[in-house]
Design a protein around this motif. Sequence first.
Motif, PDB file in Angstrom:
ATOM      1  N   ARG A 106       0.732  -1.141  -0.001  1.00 40.93           N
ATOM      2  CA  ARG A 106       0.044   0.001   0.069  1.00 40.93           C
ATOM      3  C   ARG A 106       0.897   1.202  -0.064  1.00 40.93           C
ATOM      4  NH1 ARG A 106      -3.733  -3.353   3.242  1.00 40.93           N
ATOM      5  NH2 ARG A 106      -5.051  -3.956   1.855  1.00 40.93           N
ATOM      6  N   ALA A 107       1.901   1.371   0.881  1.00 43.53           N
ATOM      7  CA  ALA A 107       2.716   2.381   0.898  1.00 43.53           C
ATOM      8  C   ALA A 107       3.329   2.686  -0.513  1.00 43.53           C
ATOM      9  CB  ALA A 107       3.973   2.180   1.799  1.00 43.53           C
ATOM     10  N   ARG A 108       3.837   1.584  -1.085  1.00 47.50           N
ATOM     11  CA  ARG A 108       4.338   1.894  -2.455  1.00 47.50           C
ATOM     12  C   ARG A 108       3.300   2.319  -3.597  1.00 47.50           C
ATOM     13  NH1 ARG A 108       7.382  -3.555  -4.054  1.00 47.50           N
ATOM     14  NH2 ARG A 108       7.762  -2.351  -5.957  1.00 47.50           N
ATOM     15  N   GLU A 109       2.186   1.904  -3.471  1.00 45.07           N
ATOM     16  CA  GLU A 109       1.065   2.031  -4.390  1.00 45.07           C
ATOM     17  C   GLU A 109       0.561   3.742  -4.310  1.00 45.07           C
ATOM     18  OE1 GLU A 109      -1.302  -2.136  -5.195  1.00 45.07           O
ATOM     19  OE2 GLU A 109      -2.511  -0.309  -4.111  1.00 45.07           O
ATOM     20  N   ILE A 110       0.692   4.181  -2.858  1.00 43.05           N
ATOM     21  CA  ILE A 110       0.438   5.884  -2.717  1.00 43.05           C
ATOM     22  C   ILE A 110       1.566   6.403  -3.572  1.00 43.05           C
ATOM     23  CG2 ILE A 110       0.391   7.682  -1.283  1.00 43.05           C
ATOM     24  CD1 ILE A 110      -0.400   5.771   0.928  1.00 43.05           C
ATOM     25  N   GLU A 111       2.852   6.062  -3.316  1.00 44.20           N
ATOM     26  CA  GLU A 111       3.768   6.803  -4.281  1.00 44.20           C
ATOM     27  C   GLU A 111       3.541   6.504  -5.769  1.00 44.20           C
ATOM     28  OE1 GLU A 111       5.909   8.509  -3.287  1.00 44.20           O
ATOM     29  OE2 GLU A 111       7.084   8.878  -5.009  1.00 44.20           O
ATOM     30  N   GLN A 112       3.160   5.479  -6.123  1.00 40.89           N
ATOM     31  CA  GLN A 112       3.039   5.014  -7.789  1.00 40.89           C
ATOM     32  C   GLN A 112       1.640   5.991  -8.194  1.00 40.89           C
ATOM     33  OE1 GLN A 112       1.117   1.321  -8.565  1.00 40.89           O
ATOM     34  NE2 GLN A 112       2.521   0.965 -10.132  1.00 40.89           N
ATOM     35  N   SER A 113       0.692   6.065  -7.368  1.00 41.82           N
ATOM     36  CA  SER A 113      -0.499   6.700  -7.532  1.00 41.82           C
ATOM     37  C   SER A 113       0.009   8.275  -7.890  1.00 41.82           C
ATOM     38  CB  SER A 113      -1.583   6.781  -6.510  1.00 41.82           C
ATOM     39  OG  SER A 113      -2.199   5.395  -6.640  1.00 41.82           O
ATOM     40  N   PHE A 114       0.766   8.853  -7.230  1.00 39.68           N
ATOM     41  CA  PHE A 114       1.318  10.236  -7.297  1.00 39.68           C
ATOM     42  C   PHE A 114       1.929  10.360  -8.483  1.00 39.68           C
ATOM     43  CE2 PHE A 114       0.925  10.792  -2.661  1.00 39.68           C
ATOM     44  CZ  PHE A 114       0.227  11.791  -2.334  1.00 39.68           C
ATOM     45  N   ALA A 115       2.944   9.416  -9.064  1.00 38.29           N
ATOM     46  CA  ALA A 115       3.498   9.532 -10.216  1.00 38.29           C
ATOM     47  C   ALA A 115       2.376   9.293 -11.280  1.00 38.29           C
ATOM     48  CB  ALA A 115       4.484   8.227 -10.244  1.00 38.29           C
ATOM     49  N   ILE A 116       1.474   8.520 -11.391  1.00 42.46           N
ATOM     50  CA  ILE A 116       0.445   8.557 -12.370  1.00 42.46           C
ATOM     51  C   ILE A 116      -0.222   9.622 -12.509  1.00 42.46           C
ATOM     52  CG2 ILE A 116      -1.604   7.225 -12.919  1.00 42.46           C
ATOM     53  CD1 ILE A 116      -0.674   4.572 -11.772  1.00 42.46           C
ATOM     54  N   MET A 117      -0.688  10.319 -11.226  1.00 40.71           N
ATOM     55  CA  MET A 117      -1.296  11.514 -11.341  1.00 40.71           C
ATOM     56  C   MET A 117      -0.544  12.633 -12.120  1.00 40.71           C
ATOM     57  SD  MET A 117      -3.818  12.068  -8.046  1.00 40.71           S
ATOM     58  CE  MET A 117      -2.773  11.243  -6.881  1.00 40.71           C
ATOM     59  N   ASP A 118       0.752  12.851 -11.707  1.00 41.07           N
ATOM     60  CA  ASP A 118       1.691  13.614 -12.552  1.00 41.07           C
ATOM     61  C   ASP A 118       1.736  13.379 -14.011  1.00 41.07           C
ATOM     62  OD1 ASP A 118       2.583  14.923 -10.136  1.00 41.07           O
ATOM     63  OD2 ASP A 118       4.327  13.895 -10.062  1.00 41.07           O
ATOM     64  N   LYS A 119       1.747  12.140 -14.437  1.00 43.62           N
ATOM     65  CA  LYS A 119       1.819  11.930 -15.701  1.00 43.62           C
ATOM     66  C   LYS A 119       0.568  12.194 -16.437  1.00 43.62           C
ATOM     67  CE  LYS A 119       4.578   7.638 -15.613  1.00 43.62           C
ATOM     68  NZ  LYS A 119       4.444   6.147 -15.780  1.00 43.62           N
ATOM     69  N   VAL A 120      -0.648  11.994 -15.610  1.00 43.44           N
ATOM     70  CA  VAL A 120      -1.778  12.127 -16.466  1.00 43.44           C
ATOM     71  C   VAL A 120      -2.195  13.602 -16.612  1.00 43.44           C
ATOM     72  CG1 VAL A 120      -4.284  12.337 -15.989  1.00 43.44           C
ATOM     73  CG2 VAL A 120      -3.100  10.264 -15.375  1.00 43.44           C
ATOM     74  N   VAL A 121      -1.561  14.428 -15.699  1.00 46.09           N
ATOM     75  CA  VAL A 121      -1.833  15.849 -15.830  1.00 46.09           C
ATOM     76  C   VAL A 121      -1.104  16.546 -17.035  1.00 46.09           C
ATOM     77  CG1 VAL A 121      -1.642  17.950 -14.875  1.00 46.09           C
ATOM     78  CG2 VAL A 121      -2.546  16.350 -13.717  1.00 46.09           C
ATOM     79  N   ALA A 122       0.330  15.543 -17.081  1.00 46.07           N
ATOM     80  CA  ALA A 122       1.371  16.287 -17.970  1.00 46.07           C
ATOM     81  C   ALA A 122       0.858  15.907 -19.679  1.00 46.07           C
ATOM     82  CB  ALA A 122       2.555  15.594 -17.984  1.00 46.07           C
ATOM     83  N   ALA A 123       0.046  14.828 -19.485  1.00 45.43           N
ATOM     84  CA  ALA A 123      -0.276  14.283 -20.945  1.00 45.43           C
ATOM     85  C   ALA A 123      -1.803  14.557 -21.294  1.00 45.43           C
ATOM     86  CB  ALA A 123      -0.199  12.922 -21.018  1.00 45.43           C
ATOM     87  N   ILE A 124      -2.588  15.259 -20.320  1.00 44.54           N
ATOM     88  CA  ILE A 124      -4.142  15.292 -20.566  1.00 44.54           C
ATOM     89  C   ILE A 124      -4.308  16.066 -21.932  1.00 44.54           C
ATOM     90  CG2 ILE A 124      -4.297  17.461 -19.231  1.00 44.54           C
ATOM     91  CD1 ILE A 124      -6.979  15.743 -17.944  1.00 44.54           C
ATOM     92  N   PRO A 125      -5.301  15.548 -22.756  1.00 45.31           N
ATOM     93  CA  PRO A 125      -5.489  16.245 -24.068  1.00 45.31           C
ATOM     94  C   PRO A 125      -6.585  17.191 -24.089  1.00 45.31           C
ATOM     95  CG  PRO A 125      -6.470  13.845 -24.088  1.00 45.31           C
ATOM     96  CD  PRO A 125      -5.842  14.246 -22.793  1.00 45.31           C
ATOM     97  N   ALA A 126      -6.754  18.127 -24.474  1.00 44.98           N
ATOM     98  CA  ALA A 126      -7.755  19.129 -24.518  1.00 44.98           C
ATOM     99  C   ALA A 126      -8.976  18.363 -25.189  1.00 44.98           C
ATOM    100  CB  ALA A 126      -7.390  20.442 -25.251  1.00 44.98           C
ATOM    101  N   GLY A 127     -10.224  19.167 -24.957  1.00 46.49           N
ATOM    102  CA  GLY A 127     -11.318  18.608 -25.846  1.00 46.49           C
ATOM    103  C   GLY A 127     -12.795  18.816 -24.647  1.00 46.49           C
ATOM    104  N   PRO A 128     -13.656  17.864 -25.371  1.00 46.08           N
ATOM    105  CA  PRO A 128     -14.869  17.841 -24.652  1.00 46.08           C
ATOM    106  C   PRO A 128     -14.702  16.664 -23.509  1.00 46.08           C
ATOM    107  CG  PRO A 128     -15.185  16.864 -26.658  1.00 46.08           C
ATOM    108  CD  PRO A 128     -13.873  17.556 -26.849  1.00 46.08           C
ATOM    109  N   VAL A 129     -15.433  16.845 -22.502  1.00 41.48           N
ATOM    110  CA  VAL A 129     -15.258  15.725 -21.456  1.00 41.48           C
ATOM    111  C   VAL A 129     -16.446  14.738 -21.319  1.00 41.48           C
ATOM    112  CG1 VAL A 129     -13.776  17.332 -19.708  1.00 41.48           C
ATOM    113  CG2 VAL A 129     -16.271  17.427 -19.664  1.00 41.48           C
ATOM    114  N   SER A 130     -17.623  15.065 -22.295  1.00 41.21           N
ATOM    115  CA  SER A 130     -18.692  14.028 -22.061  1.00 41.21           C
ATOM    116  C   SER A 130     -19.395  14.190 -23.216  1.00 41.21           C
ATOM    117  CB  SER A 130     -19.674  14.327 -20.977  1.00 41.21           C
ATOM    118  OG  SER A 130     -20.097  15.638 -21.523  1.00 41.21           O
ATOM    119  N   VAL A 131     -19.925  13.039 -23.760  1.00 48.92           N
ATOM    120  CA  VAL A 131     -20.640  12.801 -25.048  1.00 48.92           C
ATOM    121  C   VAL A 131     -22.257  12.185 -24.367  1.00 48.92           C
ATOM    122  CG1 VAL A 131     -19.117  12.099 -26.680  1.00 48.92           C
ATOM    123  CG2 VAL A 131     -19.993  10.434 -25.183  1.00 48.92           C
ATOM    124  N   PRO A 132     -23.347  13.032 -24.826  1.00 45.85           N
ATOM    125  CA  PRO A 132     -24.763  12.744 -24.529  1.00 45.85           C
ATOM    126  C   PRO A 132     -24.955  11.071 -24.572  1.00 45.85           C
ATOM    127  CG  PRO A 132     -24.922  13.841 -26.359  1.00 45.85           C
ATOM    128  CD  PRO A 132     -23.221  13.886 -26.139  1.00 45.85           C
TER     129      PRO A 132
END
Lengths: 379, 127
Positions: free
Chosen positions: A276-302
């Motif tokens: 669990r301790a290592r997973e927290i660390e990993q989750s932070f890293a994933i969030m960093d990557k997500v924010v760095a790579a997040i594409p622009a555009g719409p967030v939902s389709v009807p």
Amino acid sequence: MSGQDKRVQDAAHAPREDFVKGPTVIPFGPQHPVLPEPLHFDLLLEDEKVLGAIPQIGYIHRGLELLVEKRDFADYVHVAERICGICSFMHGMGYCEAVESLLGLPIPDRARYLRTFWCELERVHSHLLWMGLAADALGFESLFMAAWRTRELVLDVAEETAGGRVIFGSAIVGGVSKDPSDETLARCIKALALAREEVKRLSMVMLQNITVRHRLEGVGVLSADAAYALGAVGPMLRASGRAYDARSLGYAAYGEIGFETVVETAGDCMARAIVRAREIEQSFAIMDKVVAAIPAGPVSVPAKGMPPKGESFARLEQPRGEVVYYVRSNGTRNLERFRVRTPTFANVPAMVEAMRGSSLADVPTIVLTIDPCISCTER
Amino acid sequence: MPLLPMSRVILKNFFSRPATRLYPFVVRPAFAESRGRIAIDYPQCIHCGACARRCPANAILVGKEPKSWRIDAFACVTCGLCVKVCPKKCLRMDNERPKSADFADKDSRVESHVTPPAPEAGGPNGA
Ligand code: SF4
Ligand code: SF4
């Protein structure tokens, strides 16, 4: 010495076999000082040793699955989110993923990335909650306070991006309902960096503390084969040396972001804490990557039209392990069946196995290291 | 043994303010995106009932005769759909959450607006 006293003394010194026939049964829970969840065990003891445990649940069943027959399929996501107060977003999202695959509805890229972000945010806050509860159960009050103080930073990020601390309310069929701006996300990443530093220190304090190690090491050992055979999931399975994580299926944006499954091999309570301790660390890293790579555009389709007749599955990795969602539609706006197989439910047999042979004083530790969530389990 | 990290925390705790706030005297300002209470600009409302039909929690009740609009703040799940569907854009979601003291008596969780059936237009907006 009177005759009465003599008889008592004789009985106390009699060979054990004569004195007690069969194991002692000790009821444990559903209300217990170290147990935050309404889970009941009948512990079969011989002296201090646990021979076996008979688990029993059923204290907080709310019948949420049945509600799917009464609610519009798009509205039910609000009910699905309320299955659990910790994995709330993931329950809503899992339901949405199942319904979306039924509808054949691809969701926008930005929505997939945001879902990934919120999933990891939830994992961090769930694992921090666990760290606090485990520390509390071990009597490590200051770590409990520190872990929950750090969790507050994470919850603030949740509120800033999704609008809610516990119930995010941002998963909807067809995408997500909130679209945090890039500035907001950048600000959140900064706030999360602070939390990350703090968590690093807390993990070190917890995992290297000599008292904590004495309480956790070699306790509640679960072998890899037993974990697999009993259907354990999540950190419980990974701590026993099986590298399985449902995120490797690549749902949401995990396929693009990529991550490494955290595995430990010891299979004891300590290994589960380390995972669990290592997973927290990993989750932070994933969030960093997500924010760095997040594409622009719409967030939902009807989500138009009715779900077609049929059924579908979705699988996600929750903080406590893999969860399975099943939906069946009869072609109307109300689904016919919704079913959740929650990780705690899958982990209960493995937990009973891990308890066997441990001492009574270790039972709370073992229960806590599976991080039970009975609210999900009973729905 | 990680003695040093914890002693740093202890020292910091000596010289820093508590991590908690003196709620309700000190309240953290709400974030722009926070989900709070649904509020209505009642004079704008045309009583079309779109919000009530869309609400997944059946929290809104729109009356035609006499014209009225009411919301049960406890039933609302703050999904924001009513705000989205309102044709007159007279609904909004505040980011401030109500204090629990605001709900001290049982009726206060229901916000109710009624237009008295006046012969001329422009009557009072209700309470
Ligand atoms: S926010 Fe959602 S639940 Fe609340 S009143 Fe509006 S539609 Fe109903
Ligand atoms: S949708 Fe807007 S205009 Fe229509 S009843 Fe609701 S608040 Fe009034």
